[in-house]
Design an enzyme around this catalytic site. Structure first.
Site, mmCIF file in Angstrom:
data_model
loop_
_atom_site.group_PDB
_atom_site.id
_atom_site.type_symbol
_atom_site.label_atom_id
_atom_site.label_comp_id
_atom_site.label_asym_id
_atom_site.label_seq_id
_atom_site.Cartn_x
_atom_site.Cartn_y
_atom_site.Cartn_z
ATOM 1 N N GLY A 78 0.813 -1.219 0.000
ATOM 2 C CA GLY A 78 0.000 0.000 0.000
ATOM 3 C C GLY A 78 0.842 1.262 0.000
ATOM 4 N N ARG A 142 1.324 -5.811 -5.031
ATOM 5 C CA ARG A 142 1.357 -6.726 -3.891
ATOM 6 C C ARG A 142 1.801 -8.138 -4.265
ATOM 7 N NH1 ARG A 142 -0.489 -4.559 0.741
ATOM 8 N NH2 ARG A 142 -2.022 -2.892 0.655
ATOM 9 N N ASP A 173 5.072 -7.739 5.509
ATOM 10 C CA ASP A 173 5.100 -8.853 4.560
ATOM 11 C C ASP A 173 6.195 -8.660 3.506
ATOM 12 O OD1 ASP A 173 3.040 -10.343 5.669
ATOM 13 O OD2 ASP A 173 1.492 -9.250 4.585
ATOM 14 N N LYS A 199 8.045 0.728 5.563
ATOM 15 C CA LYS A 199 6.934 1.543 5.082
ATOM 16 C C LYS A 199 5.610 0.984 5.567
ATOM 17 C CE LYS A 199 4.334 -0.005 2.547
ATOM 18 N NZ LYS A 199 3.476 -0.791 1.660
ATOM 19 N N THR A 200 4.696 1.757 5.978
ATOM 20 C CA THR A 200 3.273 1.450 6.082
ATOM 21 C C THR A 200 2.588 2.511 6.932
ATOM 22 O OG1 THR A 200 1.502 -0.067 6.730
ATOM 23 C CG2 THR A 200 3.524 -0.287 7.997
ATOM 24 N N ASP A 202 0.049 1.972 8.440
ATOM 25 C CA ASP A 202 -0.573 1.257 9.565
ATOM 26 C C ASP A 202 0.221 1.398 10.863
ATOM 27 O OD1 ASP A 202 -2.255 0.496 7.580
ATOM 28 O OD2 ASP A 202 -1.905 -1.644 7.744
HETATM 29 P P1 FBP Z 1 0.665 -2.021 3.616
HETATM 30 O O1 FBP Z 1 0.629 -2.925 4.820
HETATM 31 O O2 FBP Z 1 1.119 -2.680 2.385
HETATM 32 O O3 FBP Z 1 1.437 -0.765 3.908
HETATM 33 O O4 FBP Z 1 -0.818 -1.520 3.315
HETATM 34 C C1 FBP Z 1 -1.610 -1.056 4.329
HETATM 35 C C2 FBP Z 1 -2.998 -0.686 3.882
HETATM 36 O O5 FBP Z 1 -3.080 0.690 3.586
HETATM 37 C C3 FBP Z 1 -4.004 -1.100 4.947
HETATM 38 O O6 FBP Z 1 -4.187 -0.072 5.881
HETATM 39 C C4 FBP Z 1 -5.210 -1.454 4.139
HETATM 40 O O7 FBP Z 1 -5.985 -2.435 4.785
HETATM 41 C C5 FBP Z 1 -4.640 -2.020 2.878
HETATM 42 O O8 FBP Z 1 -3.393 -1.395 2.712
HETATM 43 C C6 FBP Z 1 -5.499 -1.775 1.676
HETATM 44 O O9 FBP Z 1 -4.957 -2.458 0.578
HETATM 45 P P2 FBP Z 1 -5.158 -2.039 -0.932
HETATM 46 O O10 FBP Z 1 -4.326 -0.833 -1.175
HETATM 47 O O11 FBP Z 1 -4.643 -3.213 -1.679
HETATM 48 O O12 FBP Z 1 -6.600 -1.752 -1.128
#
Ligand code: FBP
Length: 549
Positions: A78, A142, A173, A199-200, A202
């Site tokens: 993400g 991803r 991951d 990075k994230t 979250d």
């Molecule tokens: P990462 O763990 O890859 O940083 O992504 C986090 C996130 O933003 C979450 O908060 C959310 O649940 C998910 O990505 C959403 O995924 P997508 O961008 O594939 O819709």
């Protein structure tokens, strides 16, 4: 590309590097490390990259001339504000090693490495993206890197381009994948270093050595601005309950940080729900009680923050998801050609009685999402589940019961919001702009130090950026064994909200006051220019976690 006046001014911003990285550095080794758990198993799986020492960069009085290095970079998972600055820092870092160094960006995530899709990142391209949000410089994806064939395909393109180091910018991951790739390339003597960057948005990729993941600061500031705006609207009209779901796939760090910044009437913390073994009804009743209590004082309005991952933390639903994951993994071949209805029937007939009952108790659309939607890492796609609507509807029903018992005499009208994608590509705050640039520049220093299987680490983040500490942390140190897709796998341990941690305790000490009295804070938008107390403050989570250290 046409630019707004703010974009132009922001492009000229010079991220501040930790002072140690402004000259030549040497890597000083600390003690050998151990994984956070399952030491023997992790050691066996990573014989070449386990137990490496932590590294800290110090000034080097006798530097030797560097050689040109070709590096590949991948954005994974993400989007998070500041990713472009990691790449810019990396670019400037390798150019500082030698001006003939080259940077290649693999397109649309790890898949670009496997499929040989890339561009060379020249200084003209890099300059277009300094201090900007987004991952659009090379795109993200991803694709999970876990098969030997994928690693070998990656090696082919690295050899072709003369790449001797890969930098993977990703969450837990993706950095797990970086560790696996580093181990494989080292085991076959491929001569390719692999470095990770945390990075994230979250905020769940953190530990003693990685104080925060980048993007959390900016994203939570963006959400807090909008929550503040909603609260002011709510306090002006005094007629709606706003249910606001906040991103953060698993941990509730985003919801907690936004609560600390805005002081809503209610904020659910998933980790607490799990620790108290609460059911969905318990959560609903706790919200309805506050709605009813506020109504007694004529306050038929309020705000509720809901973490995205809540559903997975309710113990009964967690058990259900674990069994669903096992059934899906064990019957991959048998169910390969099934359509959604057939798969749903198959799963229902294989579930234990307890979990089947939990599934039946959920609204049909939520049950379906739990059964069918998985991302490539096997995670339930919680961002697709409308928990905020589920909760507000259930609260409405509960209030009807309370009204029939004469315990609720107010009005209840709910509105719903989901904030996630709005914040992931915002222009990075000064904190994230500096932190990300430093992470990328530091990754170049790790490459120059010749190491592999390390994560770029910048610490001491509550201090001014010039005082930040730079170094590298072996990724295996953060790993443990967890059940994923029906199998035990080595993965980086997710950092959940600690119920004994300072951020949660600050929140818990004030929440009763926030519930009954209207104590909203309106943080306003991120500021890039102005006094330091307005523009350069890191998140409250980071500040509370490091208070007194
Ligand atoms: P990462 O763990 O890859 O940083 O992504 C986090 C996130 O933003 C979450 O908060 C959310 O649940 C998910 O990505 C959403 O995924 P997508 O961008 O594939 O819709």
């Amino acid at each position: 590309m046409k630019k707004s006046p703010l974009q132009k001014a922001r492009a000229a911003y010079k991220p501040k590097l930790p002072v140690v990285l402004t000259g030549a550095v040497k890597a000083v080794e600390g003690k050998p490390t151990q994984s956070v758990a399952n030491q023997e198993e992790i050691h066996q799986l990573f014989p070449n990259t386990y137990g490496l020492p932590e590294l800290k960069f110090e000034k080097n009085a006798n530097p030797t001339a560097g050689k040109p290095v070709n590096v590949g970079v991948i954005l994974s998972g993400g989007q998070a504000p500041g990713g472009h600055n990691v790449i810019c820092g990396l670019f400037d870092g390798i150019k500082k090693i030698h001006r003939d160094s080259r940077l290649f960006g693999f397109l649309m995530g790890p898949g670009g490495l496997v499929d040989h899709k890339y561009i060379e990142l020249t200084s003209a391209i890099i300059d277009e993206y300094r201090n900007t949000g987004g991952f659009d410089i090379i795109g993200s994806g991803r694709t999970k890197l876990e098969e030997k064939e994928q690693f070998d395909k990656g090696l082919e393109i690295c050899k072709e381009l003369g790449i001797t180091a890969l930098v993977i910018i990703g969450g837990d991951d993706s950095n797990t994948n970086a560790a696996v790739l580093a181990e494989y390339y080292k085991s076959i003597g491929a001569g390719i270093q692999v470095i990770g960057c945390p990075k994230t948005i979250d905020g769940d990729l953190k530990n003693e050595c990685i104080e925060t993941s980048f993007g959390f600061d900016t994203a939570t500031k963006v959400y807090s601005e909008v929550i503040g705006n909603i609260q002011r609207d709510c306090n002006s009209a005094k007629k709606y309950w706003h249910f606001i779901k906040l991103m953060g796939r698993s941990a509730s760090h985003i919801a907690l940080e936004c609560a600390l910044q805005t002081q809503p009437n209610i904020c659910i913390i998933s980790e607490e729900v799990e620790a108290k073994d609460m059911t969905l009804d318990d959560v609903v009743n706790s919200i309805a009680d506050v709605v009813a209590a506020r109504a007694n004082y004529g306050n038929n309005f309020g705000t509720v923050l809901v973490p995205e991952g809540l559903i997975e933390f309710i113990p009964a639903i967690k058990r259900l998801i674990a069994e669903l994951n096992n059934i899906l993994a064990e019957n991959k071949e048998a169910t390969a050609g099934f359509d959604a209805d057939e798969l749903e029937k198959f799963i229902s007939s294989h579930l234990s009685e307890e979990n089947a009952a939990t599934l039946r108790s959920l609204p049909a659309n939520v049950a379906r999402q739990l059964m069918l939607d998985r991302d490539p890492h096997g995670n339930v796609q919680v961002s697709l589940i409308e928990t905020e609507k589920l909760l507000s509807e259930m609260v409405g029903k509960r209030l009807q019961t309370l009204a029939a018992e004469g315990k609720f005499t107010g009005k209840y009208s709910a509105l719903h919001h989901f904030f996630g994608y709005e914040g992931r590509c915002a222009d990075p705050s000064n904190f994230d702009a500096d932190y990300c640039y430093a992470l990328g520049f530091n990754a170049a220093c790790l490459i120059n130090a010749g190491v592999t299987g390390y994560m770029s680490s910048i610490r001491n983040l509550v201090k001014p950026s010039v005082q930040w500490i730079a170094g590298g942390i072996p990724i295996t140190m953060m790993m443990n064994i967890e059940r994923r897709n029906g199998a035990d796998k080595p993965v980086i341990q997710k950092a959940l909200v600690r119920l004994d941690g300072a951020p949660f305790l600050k929140f818990a000490a004030q929440r009763d006051d926030w519930a009954m009295n209207t104590c909203y804070i309106y943080p306003g938008p991120i500021q890039y220019f102005g006094p330091t107390e307005v523009c350069d403050q890191p998140s409250l989570t980071l500040r509370y976690e490091h208070q007194g250290k």
